[in-house]
Design a protein around this motif. Structure first.
Motif, PDB file in Angstrom:
ATOM      1  N   ILE A  64       0.830  -1.207   0.000  1.00 61.45           N
ATOM      2  CA  ILE A  64       0.000   0.000   0.000  1.00 61.45           C
ATOM      3  C   ILE A  64       0.861   1.252   0.000  1.00 61.45           C
ATOM      4  N   TYR A  65       1.884   1.281   0.831  1.00 62.46           N
ATOM      5  CA  TYR A  65       2.736   2.469   0.909  1.00 62.46           C
ATOM      6  C   TYR A  65       3.548   2.649  -0.370  1.00 62.46           C
ATOM      7  N   LEU A  66       4.039   1.554  -0.923  1.00 64.23           N
ATOM      8  CA  LEU A  66       4.791   1.651  -2.172  1.00 64.23           C
ATOM      9  C   LEU A  66       3.896   2.122  -3.317  1.00 64.23           C
ATOM     10  N   ALA A  67       2.652   1.678  -3.322  1.00 70.60           N
ATOM     11  CA  ALA A  67       1.733   2.061  -4.396  1.00 70.60           C
ATOM     12  C   ALA A  67       1.449   3.558  -4.403  1.00 70.60           C
ATOM     13  N   GLN A  68       1.682   4.231  -3.283  1.00 69.78           N
ATOM     14  CA  GLN A  68       1.415   5.664  -3.190  1.00 69.78           C
ATOM     15  C   GLN A  68       2.623   6.524  -3.563  1.00 69.78           C
ATOM     16  N   TYR A  69       3.736   5.902  -3.943  1.00 69.83           N
ATOM     17  CA  TYR A  69       4.911   6.690  -4.317  1.00 69.83           C
ATOM     18  C   TYR A  69       4.553   7.639  -5.468  1.00 69.83           C
ATOM     19  N   PRO A  70       5.048   8.874  -5.428  1.00 68.12           N
ATOM     20  CA  PRO A  70       4.770   9.816  -6.519  1.00 68.12           C
ATOM     21  C   PRO A  70       5.613   9.567  -7.766  1.00 68.12           C
ATOM     22  N   THR A  71       6.676   8.759  -7.647  1.00 70.51           N
ATOM     23  CA  THR A  71       7.480   8.362  -8.805  1.00 70.51           C
ATOM     24  C   THR A  71       7.830   6.887  -8.657  1.00 70.51           C
ATOM     25  N   HIS A  72       8.027   6.218  -9.781  1.00 76.01           N
ATOM     26  CA  HIS A  72       8.367   4.795  -9.761  1.00 76.01           C
ATOM     27  C   HIS A  72       9.423   4.498 -10.815  1.00 76.01           C
ATOM     28  N   ASP A  73      10.174   3.444 -10.562  1.00 75.92           N
ATOM     29  CA  ASP A  73      11.064   2.873 -11.568  1.00 75.92           C
ATOM     30  C   ASP A  73      10.968   1.350 -11.442  1.00 75.92           C
ATOM     31  N   ASP A  74      11.787   0.646 -12.196  1.00 75.98           N
ATOM     32  CA  ASP A  74      11.713  -0.822 -12.164  1.00 75.98           C
ATOM     33  C   ASP A  74      11.995  -1.374 -10.766  1.00 75.98           C
ATOM     34  N   THR A  75      12.850  -0.694 -10.017  1.00 86.77           N
ATOM     35  CA  THR A  75      13.199  -1.176  -8.676  1.00 86.77           C
ATOM     36  C   THR A  75      12.008  -1.096  -7.739  1.00 86.77           C
ATOM     37  N   THR A  76      11.333   0.055  -7.683  1.00 86.46           N
ATOM     38  CA  THR A  76      10.198   0.202  -6.768  1.00 86.46           C
ATOM     39  C   THR A  76       9.021  -0.672  -7.192  1.00 86.46           C
ATOM     40  N   LEU A  77       8.829  -0.858  -8.489  1.00 82.87           N
ATOM     41  CA  LEU A  77       7.758  -1.749  -8.942  1.00 82.87           C
ATOM     42  C   LEU A  77       8.063  -3.200  -8.570  1.00 82.87           C
ATOM     43  N   GLN A  78       9.336  -3.562  -8.581  1.00 86.10           N
ATOM     44  CA  GLN A  78       9.710  -4.902  -8.135  1.00 86.10           C
ATOM     45  C   GLN A  78       9.470  -5.066  -6.644  1.00 86.10           C
ATOM     46  N   TYR A  79       9.714  -3.974  -5.867  1.00 85.47           N
ATOM     47  CA  TYR A  79       9.402  -4.009  -4.436  1.00 85.47           C
ATOM     48  C   TYR A  79       7.922  -4.318  -4.232  1.00 85.47           C
ATOM     49  N   MET A  80       7.061  -3.712  -5.047  1.00 89.65           N
ATOM     50  CA  MET A  80       5.621  -3.954  -4.932  1.00 89.65           C
ATOM     51  C   MET A  80       5.286  -5.411  -5.212  1.00 89.65           C
ATOM     52  N   GLU A  81       5.863  -5.951  -6.273  1.00 93.78           N
ATOM     53  CA  GLU A  81       5.589  -7.348  -6.620  1.00 93.78           C
ATOM     54  C   GLU A  81       6.100  -8.294  -5.532  1.00 93.78           C
ATOM     55  N   ASP A  82       7.264  -7.995  -4.990  1.00 95.17           N
ATOM     56  CA  ASP A  82       7.818  -8.843  -3.925  1.00 95.17           C
ATOM     57  C   ASP A  82       6.933  -8.798  -2.679  1.00 95.17           C
ATOM     58  N   ALA A  83       6.452  -7.603  -2.323  1.00 98.58           N
ATOM     59  CA  ALA A  83       5.591  -7.471  -1.143  1.00 98.58           C
ATOM     60  C   ALA A  83       4.299  -8.254  -1.330  1.00 98.58           C
ATOM     61  N   LEU A  84       3.737  -8.207  -2.527  1.00 96.39           N
ATOM     62  CA  LEU A  84       2.496  -8.933  -2.789  1.00 96.39           C
ATOM     63  C   LEU A  84       2.710 -10.439  -2.707  1.00 96.39           C
ATOM     64  N   LYS A  85       3.858 -10.901  -3.182  1.00 97.36           N
ATOM     65  CA  LYS A  85       4.170 -12.338  -3.081  1.00 97.36           C
ATOM     66  C   LYS A  85       4.264 -12.770  -1.614  1.00 97.36           C
ATOM     67  N   VAL A  86       4.890 -11.951  -0.787  1.00104.53           N
ATOM     68  CA  VAL A  86       5.005 -12.280   0.643  1.00104.53           C
ATOM     69  C   VAL A  86       3.622 -12.327   1.288  1.00104.53           C
ATOM     70  N   PHE A  87       2.764 -11.388   0.914  1.00105.71           N
ATOM     71  CA  PHE A  87       1.409 -11.385   1.469  1.00105.71           C
ATOM     72  C   PHE A  87       0.667 -12.663   1.092  1.00105.71           C
ATOM     73  N   HIS A  88       0.686 -13.020  -0.189  1.00109.53           N
ATOM     74  CA  HIS A  88      -0.038 -14.219  -0.627  1.00109.53           C
ATOM     75  C   HIS A  88       0.549 -15.490  -0.013  1.00109.53           C
ATOM     76  N   LYS A  89       1.834 -15.465   0.264  1.00110.71           N
ATOM     77  CA  LYS A  89       2.484 -16.628   0.866  1.00110.71           C
ATOM     78  C   LYS A  89       2.024 -16.837   2.310  1.00110.71           C
ATOM     79  N   ASN A  90       1.676 -15.760   3.004  1.00107.56           N
ATOM     80  CA  ASN A  90       1.367 -15.850   4.436  1.00107.56           C
ATOM     81  C   ASN A  90      -0.105 -15.605   4.775  1.00107.56           C
ATOM     82  N   LYS A  91      -0.924 -15.256   3.789  1.00108.87           N
ATOM     83  CA  LYS A  91      -2.289 -14.826   4.085  1.00108.87           C
ATOM     84  C   LYS A  91      -3.173 -15.942   4.630  1.00108.87           C
ATOM     85  N   GLU A  92      -2.837 -17.209   4.367  1.00107.85           N
ATOM     86  CA  GLU A  92      -3.694 -18.315   4.808  1.00107.85           C
ATOM     87  C   GLU A  92      -3.832 -18.374   6.321  1.00107.85           C
ATOM     88  N   VAL A  93      -2.912 -17.721   7.044  1.00107.26           N
ATOM     89  CA  VAL A  93      -3.021 -17.721   8.498  1.00107.26           C
ATOM     90  C   VAL A  93      -4.329 -17.081   8.934  1.00107.26           C
TER      91      VAL A  93
END
Length: 400
Positions: A64-93
């Motif tokens: 959520i915080y990364l999605a609100q960045y006023p500028t993005h590049d490939d690095t920050t977009l990869q941070y978003m994808e990585d964060a989403l993967k971690v969420f989906h990996k642990n959400k079953e709890v």
């Protein structure tokens, strides 16, 4: 109930909202209120829910915080994808704990398309509706209410134009700052002689100060280092003693202490609590003859000052689960006074919020919150805290 109690006792900080009654009794929750909840919830849950639940919540907050960045590049977009993967990996709890029967929620699915949308359409602040909904209140609803509801447009225009024109004791006792006199004498001596006083010299210096009063302020506003060229940041710090029924408030801050300190990150910084904001006088008296004199030019060069009581030095890395730094209260000096310094206000980089480390562990349902913990006292009575890097978008990008 315990979550409400924890939320009620959080210390105030710039950019956060104090929910004085907790959040469970709220009948309607606006988008803004949800944002304020997100800024404080994770720190209140630490130690009370399973570790993989903390990881899931932290990962979705990262996204959520990364999605609100006023500028993005490939690095920050990869941070978003990585964060989403971690969420989906642990959400079953959340399903395993019985929070929900399933997580087939359209809004969760939409997160999969954020990175693609940003690549195609630009950053999310270009096409969300939040700003326009807020402006509708200022420029339409309030103007309408101020009119007599007949031929309203000219009345609203006049009302808006008018609104825009209008927009243009003791210090140690009152501020609970027992080391202020000592640090002030030490500070003045260092300015003059570039070395510190011995304990014996300090006693003499305190009793022979060249003035008996300083100008004290209860807060200040400033513009911290901006993170982008398009947005000017604002910040505020308060150091206000109690007055009548109004309780005292002494904010916590990040201070630049070493040469390697920068505008982001915590290397070379230290966490302190501002107890007094003041300015040295322009006129003094000779300590021996009491003859009036002009204050040394170096005093004015320092600008406004702050008396700051230090917390212990930060660890080198944050906790890997919730990604917040642990902050300990410093022990007192041998004379019973706190570890403190007087610093120029210009060395205060930003305000910050400390969330107390609440007692109790996972699965412990007994009441554990001390009775003397509340929003006005918790910084005094608690001994261990978490540095809340979720308190604002600015904090998220600078406290790492």
């Amino acid at each position: 109930q315990e979550l409400d109690r924890r939320i009620r006792c959080l210390p105030p900080a710039f950019g956060t909202r104090h929910f004085k009654n907790g959040i469970s009794a709220l009948s309607q929750v606006s988008g803004t209120e949800r944002k304020y909840m997100a800024r404080i919830l994770l720190g209140c849950l630490v130690g009370k829910i399973p570790k993989n639940a903390i990881v899931a919540f932290r990962a979705i907050l990262d996204f959520i915080y990364l999605a609100q960045y006023p500028t993005h590049d490939d690095t920050t977009l990869q941070y978003m994808e990585d964060a989403l993967k971690v969420f989906h990996k642990n959400k079953e709890v959340l399903v395993n704990c019985g929070v929900r029967e399933h997580l087939n929620i359209p809004k969760f699915h939409s997160l999969l398309h954020y990175v693609e949308s940003i690549r195609l359409l630009g950053t999310t602040d270009n096409y969300n509706t939040e700003a326009f909904e807020r402006l509708h209140i200022d420029y339409a609803k309030n103007g309408w209410r101020a009119s007599n509801h007949r031929n309203v447009r000219p009345q609203m225009v006049i009302w808006l134009a008018r609104q825009e024109k209008m927009s243009v004791d003791r210090i140690e006792d009152r501020h609970n700052a027992p080391g202020f006199k000592n640090m002030l004498a030490q500070y003045i001596y260092i300015l003059k002689n570039n070395r510190r006083l011995t304990p014996t010299q300090l006693l003499t210096a305190v009793s022979h100060m060249p003035f008996d009063r300083v100008d004290v302020f209860h807060g200040f506003k400033f513009a911290p280092e901006p993170l982008t060229d398009s947005k000017e940041e604002t910040d505020a710090v308060r150091a206000r003693p109690s007055f009548g029924e109004q309780p005292a408030r002494f904010d916590t801050v990040v201070v630049l202490r070493e040469d390697d300190a920068e505008a982001t990150g915590l290397q070379g910084t230290r966490i302190g609590r501002v107890k007094v904001i003041f300015r040295l006088p322009n006129r003094i008296k000779d300590p021996r003859t009491r003859v009036p004199l002009n204050a040394p030019a170096s005093w004015a060069e320092q600008g406004p000052l702050a008396y700051v009581e230090w917390f212990a030095k930060l660890p080198t890395t944050p906790d890997p689960t919730h990604m917040m730094y642990t902050v300990h209260k410093s022990p007192l000096r041998s004379d019973g006074k706190p570890i403190a310094d007087i610093i120029p206000l210009s060395t205060i980089r930003q305000s910050c919020q400390l969330i107390p480390t609440f007692p109790g562990s996972v699965g412990d349902k007994a009441e554990q919150l001390p009775t003397d913990w509340n929003t006005h006292t918790v910084l005094d009575v608690a001994s261990k805290f978490l540095l809340n890097n979720w308190a604002s978008s600015y904090a998220y990008q600078t406290l790492w």
